[in-house]
Design a protein around this motif. Structure first.
Motif, mmCIF file in Angstrom:
data_model
loop_
_atom_site.group_PDB
_atom_site.id
_atom_site.type_symbol
_atom_site.label_atom_id
_atom_site.label_comp_id
_atom_site.label_asym_id
_atom_site.label_seq_id
_atom_site.Cartn_x
_atom_site.Cartn_y
_atom_site.Cartn_z
ATOM 1 N N ASP A 21 -11.256 -4.085 -7.739
ATOM 2 C CA ASP A 21 -11.239 -2.773 -8.389
ATOM 3 C C ASP A 21 -9.992 -2.853 -6.595
ATOM 4 O OD1 ASP A 21 -13.154 -1.723 -10.125
ATOM 5 O OD2 ASP A 21 -14.544 -1.562 -8.744
ATOM 6 N N LYS A 22 -9.012 -3.298 -6.721
ATOM 7 C CA LYS A 22 -8.561 -3.538 -5.850
ATOM 8 C C LYS A 22 -6.624 -3.245 -6.865
ATOM 9 C CE LYS A 22 -9.953 -5.067 -1.614
ATOM 10 N NZ LYS A 22 -11.542 -5.282 -2.499
ATOM 11 N N ASN A 23 -6.485 -2.483 -5.855
ATOM 12 C CA ASN A 23 -4.508 -3.148 -6.575
ATOM 13 C C ASN A 23 -3.390 -3.774 -5.431
ATOM 14 O OD1 ASN A 23 -4.020 -0.438 -7.873
ATOM 15 N ND2 ASN A 23 -4.260 0.346 -6.748
ATOM 16 N N ILE A 24 -3.064 -4.632 -6.137
ATOM 17 C CA ILE A 24 -2.041 -6.175 -5.509
ATOM 18 C C ILE A 24 -0.957 -6.046 -5.938
ATOM 19 C CG2 ILE A 24 -2.133 -8.313 -5.210
ATOM 20 C CD1 ILE A 24 -4.770 -8.440 -6.467
ATOM 21 N N PHE A 25 0.200 -6.043 -4.802
ATOM 22 C CA PHE A 25 1.699 -4.633 -5.299
ATOM 23 C C PHE A 25 2.705 -6.579 -4.803
ATOM 24 C CE2 PHE A 25 5.062 -2.137 -4.862
ATOM 25 C CZ PHE A 25 5.378 -3.195 -6.095
ATOM 26 N N GLU A 26 3.158 -7.623 -5.487
ATOM 27 C CA GLU A 26 3.463 -8.558 -4.601
ATOM 28 C C GLU A 26 5.086 -8.622 -4.952
ATOM 29 O OE1 GLU A 26 3.183 -13.515 -4.975
ATOM 30 O OE2 GLU A 26 1.289 -12.021 -4.936
ATOM 31 N N ILE A 27 5.984 -8.614 -3.670
ATOM 32 C CA ILE A 27 6.785 -8.578 -3.795
ATOM 33 C C ILE A 27 7.623 -9.571 -3.495
ATOM 34 C CG2 ILE A 27 9.399 -7.271 -3.869
ATOM 35 C CD1 ILE A 27 7.254 -4.826 -2.551
ATOM 36 N N ILE B 142 1.047 4.836 -0.188
ATOM 37 C CA ILE B 142 0.167 6.065 0.687
ATOM 38 C C ILE B 142 -0.117 7.321 -0.001
ATOM 39 C CG2 ILE B 142 0.227 7.739 2.728
ATOM 40 C CD1 ILE B 142 1.262 4.397 4.339
ATOM 41 N N GLN B 143 1.378 7.894 -0.790
ATOM 42 C CA GLN B 143 1.845 8.887 -1.529
ATOM 43 C C GLN B 143 0.505 8.789 -2.485
ATOM 44 O OE1 GLN B 143 5.723 9.308 -2.422
ATOM 45 N NE2 GLN B 143 5.710 10.263 -0.423
ATOM 46 N N HIS B 144 0.555 7.811 -3.177
ATOM 47 C CA HIS B 144 -0.367 7.456 -4.412
ATOM 48 C C HIS B 144 -1.709 8.349 -4.022
ATOM 49 C CE1 HIS B 144 -1.840 6.908 -7.971
ATOM 50 N NE2 HIS B 144 -3.371 6.369 -7.384
ATOM 51 N N GLY B 145 -2.064 7.927 -2.925
ATOM 52 C CA GLY B 145 -3.140 8.031 -2.068
ATOM 53 C C GLY B 145 -4.250 9.300 -1.670
ATOM 54 N N GLU B 146 -2.879 10.002 -1.029
ATOM 55 C CA GLU B 146 -2.546 11.171 -1.021
ATOM 56 C C GLU B 146 -3.006 12.144 -1.866
ATOM 57 O OE1 GLU B 146 0.756 11.916 1.333
ATOM 58 O OE2 GLU B 146 0.349 11.558 3.044
ATOM 59 N N GLY C 165 -7.752 1.604 -3.531
ATOM 60 C CA GLY C 165 -7.662 3.181 -4.097
ATOM 61 C C GLY C 165 -7.253 2.988 -5.218
ATOM 62 N N ARG C 166 -7.522 4.369 -6.131
ATOM 63 C CA ARG C 166 -6.937 3.893 -7.647
ATOM 64 C C ARG C 166 -6.393 3.156 -7.986
ATOM 65 N NH1 ARG C 166 -8.585 10.864 -9.350
ATOM 66 N NH2 ARG C 166 -10.391 10.972 -7.943
ATOM 67 N N ALA C 167 -6.374 2.867 -9.008
ATOM 68 C CA ALA C 167 -5.503 2.397 -10.292
ATOM 69 C C ALA C 167 -3.650 2.495 -9.997
ATOM 70 C CB ALA C 167 -5.733 2.193 -11.746
ATOM 71 N N PHE C 168 -3.286 2.239 -9.583
ATOM 72 C CA PHE C 168 -1.927 2.577 -9.589
ATOM 73 C C PHE C 168 -0.115 1.157 -9.260
ATOM 74 C CE2 PHE C 168 1.603 2.806 -5.739
ATOM 75 C CZ PHE C 168 2.292 3.887 -7.192
ATOM 76 N N ASN C 169 0.305 2.161 -10.165
ATOM 77 C CA ASN C 169 1.173 -0.042 -10.821
ATOM 78 C C ASN C 169 2.592 0.735 -10.600
ATOM 79 O OD1 ASN C 169 2.132 -1.601 -12.101
ATOM 80 N ND2 ASN C 169 1.875 -1.632 -14.351
ATOM 81 N N SER D 259 -10.059 8.198 2.252
ATOM 82 C CA SER D 259 -9.062 7.388 2.980
ATOM 83 C C SER D 259 -9.213 5.791 2.745
ATOM 84 C CB SER D 259 -9.450 7.028 4.004
ATOM 85 O OG SER D 259 -8.686 6.403 4.768
ATOM 86 N N HIS D 260 -8.122 5.011 2.272
ATOM 87 C CA HIS D 260 -8.580 3.417 2.133
ATOM 88 C C HIS D 260 -7.436 2.464 2.969
ATOM 89 C CE1 HIS D 260 -5.692 5.318 -1.018
ATOM 90 N NE2 HIS D 260 -4.844 3.981 -0.707
ATOM 91 N N ASP D 261 -7.936 1.058 2.834
ATOM 92 C CA ASP D 261 -7.268 0.559 3.492
ATOM 93 C C ASP D 261 -6.227 0.105 2.690
ATOM 94 O OD1 ASP D 261 -9.412 0.935 5.115
ATOM 95 O OD2 ASP D 261 -10.777 -0.941 4.680
ATOM 96 N N ILE D 262 -5.145 0.007 3.465
ATOM 97 C CA ILE D 262 -3.775 -1.616 3.091
ATOM 98 C C ILE D 262 -3.758 -2.399 3.570
ATOM 99 C CG2 ILE D 262 -1.639 -1.639 1.958
ATOM 100 C CD1 ILE D 262 -1.842 1.627 2.466
ATOM 101 N N SER D 263 -3.638 -3.909 2.876
ATOM 102 C CA SER D 263 -3.670 -4.975 3.966
ATOM 103 C C SER D 263 -2.383 -5.277 3.305
ATOM 104 C CB SER D 263 -4.744 -6.018 3.107
ATOM 105 O OG SER D 263 -6.299 -5.591 3.779
ATOM 106 N N VAL D 264 -1.710 -5.311 4.517
ATOM 107 C CA VAL D 264 -0.124 -6.207 4.100
ATOM 108 C C VAL D 264 -0.483 -7.316 4.190
ATOM 109 C CG1 VAL D 264 2.172 -5.073 4.684
ATOM 110 C CG2 VAL D 264 0.474 -4.230 5.538
ATOM 111 N N THR D 265 0.193 -8.179 3.478
ATOM 112 C CA THR D 265 0.253 -9.744 4.209
ATOM 113 C C THR D 265 1.765 -10.030 4.240
ATOM 114 O OG1 THR D 265 -1.693 -10.346 3.577
ATOM 115 C CG2 THR D 265 -0.337 -12.615 3.551
#
Lengths: 137, 110
Positions: free
Chosen positions: A127-133, A52-56, A83-87, A61-67
């Motif tokens: 064009d999507k960031n996918i972050f898996e933990i 969210i902070q990176h998006g700000e 959002g824009r690329a963010f690793n 505005s963009h969407d975040i999907s949580v699974t």
């Protein structure tokens, strides 16, 4: 098959409390250990705030999907945003000192995530960031 | 998060219950800022009933500690549950923040 929870929210902090409440309600019947539940909440809160902070800081505005995925020996969190690329894995590995905590907000959060998780991965796809933990159950 | 306030022997005691996170940390920050504006110099934070803390909560505690130091004040943190203490330890905050096991000890040492 693993049980899953999925929800899409806007990249706004105000959306976080209701999301976390829904996730905790989803988890209640699964009777996870309190420590695992707390770790999962922490990982979710810190990772989502980073996004969210990176998006700000970048574009609107963009969407975040949580699974959330529950497996026999681990729990997984997948955060997908357009959002824009963010690793987040590229953030510094050192533990931030007190002065840095006050000024560089992202670093303490990811430091906590790194210490709570079993594994994590980032990829940029369509064009999507996918972050898996993953957290040990 | 619930915050109960008490004052004993010129010490402001804030007892936290629930979650100190990005959604609630500003409530505690406001309480501490208000207490300091009213001349409070000694603050004890009782974590006994706090179940959860995130980096936003840690940041408020850090800020309160620094602000109190600037006015020759003192802070003591006490009665943390294991999980909450672990988050302080992972962040490395236990090396420079005064954390004690019990409320009595916090009141004696401040």
């Amino acid at each position: 098959m693993a049980e899953a929870f999925t929800r899409t929210i806007k990249n706004q902090r105000e959306e976080m409390p209701a999301l976390l409440e829904d996730i905790n309600s989803f988890l209640t019947p699964h009777q996870l250990d309190k420590k695992i539940l707390n770790s999962l909440n922490l990982v979710l809160e810190e990772a989502m705030l980073n996004i969210i902070q990176h998006g700000e800081a970048t574009a609107g505005s963009h969407d975040i999907s949580v699974t959330l995925k529950l497996e026999a020996d681990q729990v997984g969190v997948e955060l997908l945003d357009n959002g824009r690329a963010f690793n987040p894995l590229a953030l510094p590995h050192t533990r931030p000192n007190a002065a840095e905590v006050e000024t560089q907000k992202a670093e303490l959060g990811i430091h906590l995530v790194r210490n709570m998780m079993r594994s994590m991965a980032y990829r940029r796809e369509n064009d999507k960031n996918i972050f898996e933990i993953w957290i040990k159950r | 998060m619930e915050i109960n306030e008490d004052k004993r022997n010129n010490i402001d005691i804030f007892s936290l219950k629930g979650r100190l996170d990005s959604n609630t940390s500003s409530n505690l920050e406001t309480k501490i800022v208000d207490a300091m504006a009213n001349g409070s110099k000694n603050i004890v934070i009782n974590f006994e009933q706090l179940d959860y803390i995130s980096s936003a909560g840690l940041r408020v505690i850090l800020k309160a500690t620094k602000d109190l130091k600037r006015t020759d004040g003192k802070i003591m943190l006490c009665a943390m549950q294991d999980y909450v203490k672990e988050v302080f330890e992972i962040a490395g905050f236990d090396t420079f923040l005064p954390i004690v096991p019990t409320m009595n000890e916090a009141m004696e040492k401040i």
